[in-house]
Design a protein around this motif. Structure first.
Motif, short mmCIF file in Angstrom:
data_model
loop_
_atom_site.label_atom_id
_atom_site.label_comp_id
_atom_site.label_asym_id
_atom_site.label_seq_id
_atom_site.Cartn_x
_atom_site.Cartn_y
_atom_site.Cartn_z
N LYS A 90 0.79 -1.23 0.00
CA LYS A 90 0.00 0.00 0.00
C LYS A 90 0.83 1.28 0.00
N GLY A 96 -3.85 2.42 -4.88
CA GLY A 96 -4.30 1.20 -4.23
C GLY A 96 -4.27 0.02 -5.18
N ASP A 97 -4.92 -1.06 -4.77
CA ASP A 97 -4.92 -2.34 -5.48
C ASP A 97 -6.17 -2.42 -6.35
#
Length: 194
Positions: A90, A96-97
């Motif tokens: 992160k 973000g993912d």
């Protein structure tokens, strides 16, 4: 062959996009090697491809992971190992993912970002370049078996075996290699390939 055909039909793809904060590229590359190694040990994992590019001025890593079925992909997505690795990453990520799951073979032409996908004519050209040599070669490779086993050489069995061979080679071997090799041409950008 039936198991291979069923596996090809059920294949599910996870596309993960990570824009990496400036200066964090080396740390991200090390993390990426770790998570790909961990994912490759999961049941049902069929392979992973990584394309490196840029998006809005930052390094963009697009990872395409293939699993044999939705349940095995879901098991990876929900695993404690993946959660821990994503938590570690992160601080390296700008957005973000970002993940997307697909059961279609459109992962061949994963856009470098959400706004751009390769033009259809480029997709058609690359698909043609991959499939044409296979459609010329594979029938010739099957001929000795068809000559020895006339039942397999009949119209329906022979075309089924030839088509299945081409589809499996395209999906699992040649199209992922071709999209990596021609990524900069497909997307109209300079990209480094994994």
């Amino acid at each position: 062959m039936n198991n291979l055909a069923a596996e090809a039909a059920e294949t599910v793809t996870l596309v993960v996009r990570h824009r990496v904060r400036r200066g964090q590229e080396q740390a991200y590359e090390a993390w990426l090697r770790r998570i790909v190694a961990v994912a490759s040990q999961r049941a049902g994992h069929l392979g992973a491809d990584v394309v490196r590019g840029t998006s809005r001025g930052l390094p963009l890593f697009t990872c395409v992971l293939r699993f044999s079925c939705s349940e095995r992909l879901r098991s990876w997505l929900d695993s404690a190992e993946r959660s821990q690795l994503i938590e570690e990453a992160k601080p390296l990520l700008a957005d973000g993912d970002l993940t997307e799951v697909s059961t279609l073979n459109d992962f061949w032409f994963v856009p470098a970002d959400d706004e751009r996908q390769p033009p259809r004519w480029k997709q058609a050209c690359l698909t043609f370049v991959v499939i044409l040599p296979l459609s010329l070669l594979i029938p010739q490779l099957w001929q000795p078996l068809f000559a020895r086993q006339p039942a397999l050489g009949a119209y329906l069995p022979s075309n089924t075996l030839i088509t299945l061979s081409i589809v499996l080679l395209v999906v699992y071997l040649f199209m992922p290699m071709a999209t990596r090799l021609f990524a900069s041409w497909l997307n109209g950008t300079e990209e480094k390939r994994a």
